[in-house]
Design a protein around this motif. Sequence first.
Motif, PDB file in Angstrom:
ATOM      1  N   PRO A 133       0.823  -1.215   0.000  1.00 46.09           N
ATOM      2  CA  PRO A 133       0.000   0.000   0.000  1.00 46.09           C
ATOM      3  C   PRO A 133       0.859   1.267   0.000  1.00 46.09           C
ATOM      4  O   PRO A 133       1.997   1.260   0.466  1.00 46.09           O
ATOM      5  CB  PRO A 133      -0.799  -0.118   1.306  1.00 46.09           C
ATOM      6  CG  PRO A 133      -0.065  -1.095   2.145  1.00 46.09           C
ATOM      7  CD  PRO A 133       0.741  -1.966   1.245  1.00 46.09           C
ATOM      8  N   GLU A 134       0.293   2.324  -0.548  1.00 53.19           N
ATOM      9  CA  GLU A 134       0.972   3.620  -0.604  1.00 53.19           C
ATOM     10  C   GLU A 134       1.173   4.144   0.822  1.00 53.19           C
ATOM     11  O   GLU A 134       0.226   4.252   1.599  1.00 53.19           O
ATOM     12  CB  GLU A 134       0.087   4.576  -1.415  1.00 53.19           C
ATOM     13  CG  GLU A 134       0.440   6.028  -1.323  1.00 53.19           C
ATOM     14  CD  GLU A 134       1.649   6.416  -2.160  1.00 53.19           C
ATOM     15  OE1 GLU A 134       1.588   6.259  -3.380  1.00 53.19           O
ATOM     16  OE2 GLU A 134       2.637   6.881  -1.558  1.00 53.19           O
ATOM     17  N   THR A 135       2.423   4.415   1.192  1.00 55.96           N
ATOM     18  CA  THR A 135       2.677   4.873   2.565  1.00 55.96           C
ATOM     19  C   THR A 135       2.905   6.384   2.624  1.00 55.96           C
ATOM     20  O   THR A 135       2.843   6.980   3.685  1.00 55.96           O
ATOM     21  CB  THR A 135       3.925   4.184   3.156  1.00 55.96           C
ATOM     22  OG1 THR A 135       4.992   4.365   2.239  1.00 55.96           O
ATOM     23  CG2 THR A 135       3.688   2.707   3.389  1.00 55.96           C
ATOM     24  N   VAL A 175       0.217  12.643  10.610  1.00 51.09           N
ATOM     25  CA  VAL A 175      -0.647  12.040   9.577  1.00 51.09           C
ATOM     26  C   VAL A 175      -0.019  10.736   9.076  1.00 51.09           C
ATOM     27  O   VAL A 175      -0.707   9.723   8.912  1.00 51.09           O
ATOM     28  CB  VAL A 175      -0.871  13.008   8.387  1.00 51.09           C
ATOM     29  CG1 VAL A 175      -1.736  12.349   7.315  1.00 51.09           C
ATOM     30  CG2 VAL A 175      -1.516  14.305   8.859  1.00 51.09           C
ATOM     31  N   GLU A 176       1.296  10.783   8.887  1.00 52.08           N
ATOM     32  CA  GLU A 176       1.993   9.592   8.395  1.00 52.08           C
ATOM     33  C   GLU A 176       1.862   8.442   9.399  1.00 52.08           C
ATOM     34  O   GLU A 176       1.601   7.297   9.020  1.00 52.08           O
ATOM     35  CB  GLU A 176       3.469   9.922   8.148  1.00 52.08           C
ATOM     36  CG  GLU A 176       4.188   8.817   7.428  1.00 52.08           C
ATOM     37  CD  GLU A 176       5.677   9.091   7.268  1.00 52.08           C
ATOM     38  OE1 GLU A 176       6.149  10.189   7.606  1.00 52.08           O
ATOM     39  OE2 GLU A 176       6.365   8.165   6.809  1.00 52.08           O
ATOM     40  N   ALA A 177       2.005   8.763  10.681  1.00 49.86           N
ATOM     41  CA  ALA A 177       1.880   7.731  11.723  1.00 49.86           C
ATOM     42  C   ALA A 177       0.464   7.165  11.726  1.00 49.86           C
ATOM     43  O   ALA A 177       0.269   5.941  11.800  1.00 49.86           O
ATOM     44  CB  ALA A 177       2.225   8.321  13.082  1.00 49.86           C
ATOM     45  N   ASN A 201      -0.187   4.901   8.613  1.00 50.81           N
ATOM     46  CA  ASN A 201       0.490   3.606   8.570  1.00 50.81           C
ATOM     47  C   ASN A 201       0.278   2.750   9.816  1.00 50.81           C
ATOM     48  O   ASN A 201       0.514   1.553   9.794  1.00 50.81           O
ATOM     49  CB  ASN A 201       1.979   3.826   8.302  1.00 50.81           C
ATOM     50  CG  ASN A 201       2.184   4.489   6.941  1.00 50.81           C
ATOM     51  OD1 ASN A 201       1.624   4.043   5.953  1.00 50.81           O
ATOM     52  ND2 ASN A 201       2.934   5.575   6.896  1.00 50.81           N
ATOM     53  N   TYR A 202      -0.195   3.396  10.878  1.00 42.43           N
ATOM     54  CA  TYR A 202      -0.525   2.679  12.118  1.00 42.43           C
ATOM     55  C   TYR A 202      -1.924   3.117  12.538  1.00 42.43           C
ATOM     56  O   TYR A 202      -2.070   3.907  13.464  1.00 42.43           O
ATOM     57  CB  TYR A 202       0.486   2.981  13.229  1.00 42.43           C
ATOM     58  CG  TYR A 202       1.900   2.656  12.820  1.00 42.43           C
ATOM     59  CD1 TYR A 202       2.399   1.366  12.947  1.00 42.43           C
ATOM     60  CD2 TYR A 202       2.724   3.630  12.273  1.00 42.43           C
ATOM     61  CE1 TYR A 202       3.686   1.060  12.538  1.00 42.43           C
ATOM     62  CE2 TYR A 202       4.006   3.335  11.852  1.00 42.43           C
ATOM     63  CZ  TYR A 202       4.485   2.048  11.989  1.00 42.43           C
ATOM     64  OH  TYR A 202       5.755   1.752  11.574  1.00 42.43           O
TER      65      TYR A 202
END
Length: 213
Positions: free
Chosen positions: A2-4, A184-186, A189-190
């Motif tokens: 998936p796009e991370t 947002v990234e965290a 992805n989590y």
Amino acid sequence: MPETKVRCLVFSGSLRTGSLNTRLAVLARRAIEAHGATVDYASMRDFDCPSYDQDAEAKGGLPPGAEAFRVRLEANDAFVIASPEYNASMPGLLKNLIDWVSRHRPQPFNERHGMLLSASPSMVGGNRGLWSLRVPLEHLGARVYPDMFSLAQAHQAFDADGGLANTELAARFQQTLAGFLDLVEAAKNYPCAKKAWVEFLGEHPNAATDRVE
Ligand SMILES: Cc1cc2nc3c(=O)[nH]c(=O)nc-3n(C[C@H](O)[C@H](O)[C@H](O)COP(=O)(O)O)c2cc1C
């Protein structure tokens, strides 16, 4: 796989040629791209809507401007709005757009991350407008970043290259956006446990009045 990478919709809430908020949105675009995220840069013109009218909605659904916003909101993990302050509040056209889009199901603001920026010639940079903008967005389940960047005396703040002339302020702007993007990234992805959007969390469940997704 998936796009991370974080995808971020960026736009200004002003239609004005030479808008200070558009200049701030352009600067945000630069900072977000430099941080490694993908930017979908939009103009408020792309999202122009007639005044919200429930009869018009019942007949034709969302108008093209609201539909365009919905599609782009859903295609991104996050949104950044640089909004003018009008009369100590948000611009009417922005609230109108939020009202239209809030009618779509699944409700598109839910769980989307937002960051609010403003620019004004005033000493507080239009910050009161952002507090009013935060209210409907949070009501709709958006995760609005606690820090808001309001550029004071914005008519004198930019250099010839479109950056912020004050280097300390420029660094603070970049750091604030970087903090938002890392969060947002965290979250992307989590993923967190929140699964449902409940408009009034403490209301007694009742099929006739539930607004739960
Ligand atoms: C209808 C209206 C109301 C305004 N009210 C405020 C206000 O409450 N606080 C403020 O700082 N500036 C206010 N302003 C001035 C705007 O901050 C200024 O025009 C700014 O440049 C608008 O944003 P833009 O440059 O992105 O179009 C107002 C401007 C308009 C047109």
